[in-house]
Scaffold this motif. Structure first.
Motif, PDB file in Angstrom:
ATOM      1  N   MET A 107       0.826  -1.209   0.000  1.00  0.00           N
ATOM      2  CA  MET A 107       0.000   0.000   0.000  1.00  0.00           C
ATOM      3  C   MET A 107       0.861   1.261   0.000  1.00  0.00           C
ATOM      4  SD  MET A 107      -3.342  -0.948   2.300  1.00  0.00           S
ATOM      5  CE  MET A 107      -4.235   0.537   1.842  1.00  0.00           C
ATOM      6  N   SER A 108       1.958   1.257   0.752  1.00  0.00           N
ATOM      7  CA  SER A 108       2.813   2.443   0.756  1.00  0.00           C
ATOM      8  C   SER A 108       3.581   2.570  -0.557  1.00  0.00           C
ATOM      9  CB  SER A 108       3.753   2.450   1.968  1.00  0.00           C
ATOM     10  OG  SER A 108       4.574   1.305   2.000  1.00  0.00           O
ATOM     11  N   ASN A 109       3.951   1.450  -1.191  1.00  0.00           N
ATOM     12  CA  ASN A 109       4.553   1.517  -2.530  1.00  0.00           C
ATOM     13  C   ASN A 109       3.594   2.184  -3.500  1.00  0.00           C
ATOM     14  OD1 ASN A 109       6.898   0.216  -1.767  1.00  0.00           O
ATOM     15  ND2 ASN A 109       6.355  -1.751  -2.690  1.00  0.00           N
ATOM     16  N   GLU A 110       2.336   1.783  -3.450  1.00  0.00           N
ATOM     17  CA  GLU A 110       1.336   2.362  -4.347  1.00  0.00           C
ATOM     18  C   GLU A 110       1.139   3.853  -4.054  1.00  0.00           C
ATOM     19  OE1 GLU A 110      -1.072   2.617  -7.566  1.00  0.00           O
ATOM     20  OE2 GLU A 110       0.279   0.972  -7.005  1.00  0.00           O
ATOM     21  N   ALA A 111       1.141   4.219  -2.786  1.00  0.00           N
ATOM     22  CA  ALA A 111       1.015   5.638  -2.422  1.00  0.00           C
ATOM     23  C   ALA A 111       2.194   6.442  -2.965  1.00  0.00           C
ATOM     24  CB  ALA A 111       0.907   5.790  -0.907  1.00  0.00           C
ATOM     25  N   ILE A 112       3.381   5.862  -2.954  1.00  0.00           N
ATOM     26  CA  ILE A 112       4.549   6.536  -3.526  1.00  0.00           C
ATOM     27  C   ILE A 112       4.370   6.684  -5.038  1.00  0.00           C
ATOM     28  CG2 ILE A 112       7.016   6.280  -4.030  1.00  0.00           C
ATOM     29  CD1 ILE A 112       7.262   5.042  -1.180  1.00  0.00           C
ATOM     30  N   ARG A 113       3.950   5.597  -5.707  1.00  0.00           N
ATOM     31  CA  ARG A 113       3.735   5.653  -7.159  1.00  0.00           C
ATOM     32  C   ARG A 113       2.686   6.691  -7.540  1.00  0.00           C
ATOM     33  NH1 ARG A 113       3.534  -0.058  -6.465  1.00  0.00           N
ATOM     34  NH2 ARG A 113       5.573  -0.932  -6.914  1.00  0.00           N
ATOM     35  N   GLN A 114       1.636   6.777  -6.727  1.00  0.00           N
ATOM     36  CA  GLN A 114       0.542   7.718  -6.996  1.00  0.00           C
ATOM     37  C   GLN A 114       0.879   9.145  -6.544  1.00  0.00           C
ATOM     38  OE1 GLN A 114      -2.344   6.986  -8.616  1.00  0.00           O
ATOM     39  NE2 GLN A 114      -1.532   4.925  -8.940  1.00  0.00           N
ATOM     40  N   GLY A 115       1.963   9.286  -5.806  1.00  0.00           N
ATOM     41  CA  GLY A 115       2.355  10.597  -5.308  1.00  0.00           C
ATOM     42  C   GLY A 115       1.529  11.077  -4.124  1.00  0.00           C
ATOM     43  N   THR A 116       0.925  10.137  -3.374  1.00  0.00           N
ATOM     44  CA  THR A 116       0.051  10.519  -2.262  1.00  0.00           C
ATOM     45  C   THR A 116       0.642  10.255  -0.878  1.00  0.00           C
ATOM     46  OG1 THR A 116      -1.073   8.370  -2.330  1.00  0.00           O
ATOM     47  CG2 THR A 116      -2.042  10.177  -3.637  1.00  0.00           C
ATOM     48  N   LEU A 117       1.772   9.585  -0.796  1.00  0.00           N
ATOM     49  CA  LEU A 117       2.331   9.259   0.516  1.00  0.00           C
ATOM     50  C   LEU A 117       2.656  10.528   1.300  1.00  0.00           C
ATOM     51  CD1 LEU A 117       3.260   7.132   2.570  1.00  0.00           C
ATOM     52  CD2 LEU A 117       5.508   7.245   1.523  1.00  0.00           C
ATOM     53  N   GLU A 118       3.339  11.457   0.670  1.00  0.00           N
ATOM     54  CA  GLU A 118       3.711  12.699   1.355  1.00  0.00           C
ATOM     55  C   GLU A 118       2.463  13.470   1.788  1.00  0.00           C
ATOM     56  OE1 GLU A 118       5.813  15.539   3.251  1.00  0.00           O
ATOM     57  OE2 GLU A 118       6.637  13.685   2.436  1.00  0.00           O
ATOM     58  N   GLU A 119       1.448  13.481   0.948  1.00  0.00           N
ATOM     59  CA  GLU A 119       0.193  14.166   1.281  1.00  0.00           C
ATOM     60  C   GLU A 119      -0.491  13.499   2.489  1.00  0.00           C
ATOM     61  OE1 GLU A 119      -4.205  14.532  -0.673  1.00  0.00           O
ATOM     62  OE2 GLU A 119      -2.493  14.689  -2.036  1.00  0.00           O
ATOM     63  N   THR A 120      -0.553  12.181   2.491  1.00  0.00           N
ATOM     64  CA  THR A 120      -1.156  11.447   3.607  1.00  0.00           C
ATOM     65  C   THR A 120      -0.401  11.720   4.897  1.00  0.00           C
ATOM     66  OG1 THR A 120      -1.976   9.700   2.155  1.00  0.00           O
ATOM     67  CG2 THR A 120      -1.705   9.137   4.490  1.00  0.00           C
ATOM     68  N   LEU A 121       0.916  11.625   4.848  1.00  0.00           N
ATOM     69  CA  LEU A 121       1.723  11.883   6.040  1.00  0.00           C
ATOM     70  C   LEU A 121       1.588  13.340   6.489  1.00  0.00           C
ATOM     71  CD1 LEU A 121       4.971   9.867   5.220  1.00  0.00           C
ATOM     72  CD2 LEU A 121       3.146   9.255   6.823  1.00  0.00           C
ATOM     73  N   GLY A 122       1.557  14.259   5.546  1.00  0.00           N
ATOM     74  CA  GLY A 122       1.415  15.667   5.887  1.00  0.00           C
ATOM     75  C   GLY A 122       0.098  15.968   6.588  1.00  0.00           C
ATOM     76  N   ARG A 123      -0.990  15.413   6.071  1.00  0.00           N
ATOM     77  CA  ARG A 123      -2.301  15.614   6.721  1.00  0.00           C
ATOM     78  C   ARG A 123      -2.309  15.013   8.116  1.00  0.00           C
ATOM     79  NH1 ARG A 123      -4.514  13.556   2.101  1.00  0.00           N
ATOM     80  NH2 ARG A 123      -5.278  11.771   3.277  1.00  0.00           N
ATOM     81  N   ALA A 124      -1.767  13.819   8.241  1.00  0.00           N
ATOM     82  CA  ALA A 124      -1.738  13.149   9.551  1.00  0.00           C
ATOM     83  C   ALA A 124      -0.893  13.941  10.544  1.00  0.00           C
ATOM     84  CB  ALA A 124      -1.211  11.723   9.406  1.00  0.00           C
ATOM     85  N   MET A 125       0.272  14.400  10.115  1.00  0.00           N
ATOM     86  CA  MET A 125       1.142  15.160  11.016  1.00  0.00           C
ATOM     87  C   MET A 125       0.512  16.496  11.398  1.00  0.00           C
ATOM     88  SD  MET A 125       3.677  13.220  11.691  1.00  0.00           S
ATOM     89  CE  MET A 125       3.181  11.603  11.174  1.00  0.00           C
ATOM     90  N   SER A 126      -0.200  17.122  10.478  1.00  0.00           N
ATOM     91  CA  SER A 126      -0.885  18.378  10.802  1.00  0.00           C
ATOM     92  C   SER A 126      -1.947  18.159  11.871  1.00  0.00           C
ATOM     93  CB  SER A 126      -1.533  18.969   9.552  1.00  0.00           C
ATOM     94  OG  SER A 126      -0.555  19.426   8.663  1.00  0.00           O
ATOM     95  N   ALA A 127      -2.644  17.034  11.788  1.00  0.00           N
ATOM     96  CA  ALA A 127      -3.687  16.730  12.777  1.00  0.00           C
ATOM     97  C   ALA A 127      -3.089  16.336  14.121  1.00  0.00           C
ATOM     98  CB  ALA A 127      -4.596  15.608  12.253  1.00  0.00           C
ATOM     99  N   ILE A 128      -1.991  15.586  14.096  1.00  0.00           N
ATOM    100  CA  ILE A 128      -1.358  15.085  15.326  1.00  0.00           C
ATOM    101  C   ILE A 128      -0.536  16.174  16.009  1.00  0.00           C
ATOM    102  CG2 ILE A 128       0.334  13.439  16.231  1.00  0.00           C
ATOM    103  CD1 ILE A 128      -0.528  11.539  13.961  1.00  0.00           C
ATOM    104  N   ARG A 129       0.090  17.034  15.212  1.00  0.00           N
ATOM    105  CA  ARG A 129       0.982  18.081  15.721  1.00  0.00           C
ATOM    106  C   ARG A 129       2.055  17.493  16.641  1.00  0.00           C
ATOM    107  NH1 ARG A 129      -3.295  22.035  17.863  1.00  0.00           N
ATOM    108  NH2 ARG A 129      -1.626  22.381  19.308  1.00  0.00           N
TER     109      ARG A 129
END
Length: 99
Positions: A13-35
């Motif tokens: 799933m994380s390989n696919e997120a990297i291929r789709q260019g969404t891993l950084e976006e997913t991590l960024g949203r999560a980190m913004s929420a978690i702070r």
């Protein structure tokens, strides 16, 4: 309470997120929420792994913290209470006065 959130991402799933260019976006949203106080990324047991140190205000916040990792990355998630040096000193000090 200060927590360690350990996130072990599913490799496919994380390989696919990297291929789709969404891993950084997913991590960024999560980190913004978690702070987080700090976040570190590595590998463990052959999986992309994140160690995220943050303040969990109440246990009801656990689902919103973990679900993005479950849903978008097929991750295994665990929570562990942790202390910094000041917390440890305070806890040890309370032991001395109690004993």
């Amino acid at each position: 309470m200060r927590m360690l959130l350990k996130v072990q991402m599913d490799t496919q799933m994380s390989n696919e997120a990297i291929r789709q260019g969404t891993l950084e976006e997913t991590l960024g949203r999560a980190m913004s929420a978690i702070r987080p106080e700090a976040a570190y990324f590595t590998t463990e047991n052959g999986c992309r792994t994140a160690y995220v140190f943050f303040d969990l205000a109440e246990s009801a916040d656990m689902p919103k913290t973990a679900e993005p990792f479950f849903l978008e990355l097929g991750a295994k998630v665990s929570y562990t209470p942790v202390m910094n040096r000041e917390d440890l000193a305070k806890g040890l000090g309370a032991m001395e006065t109690a004993g």
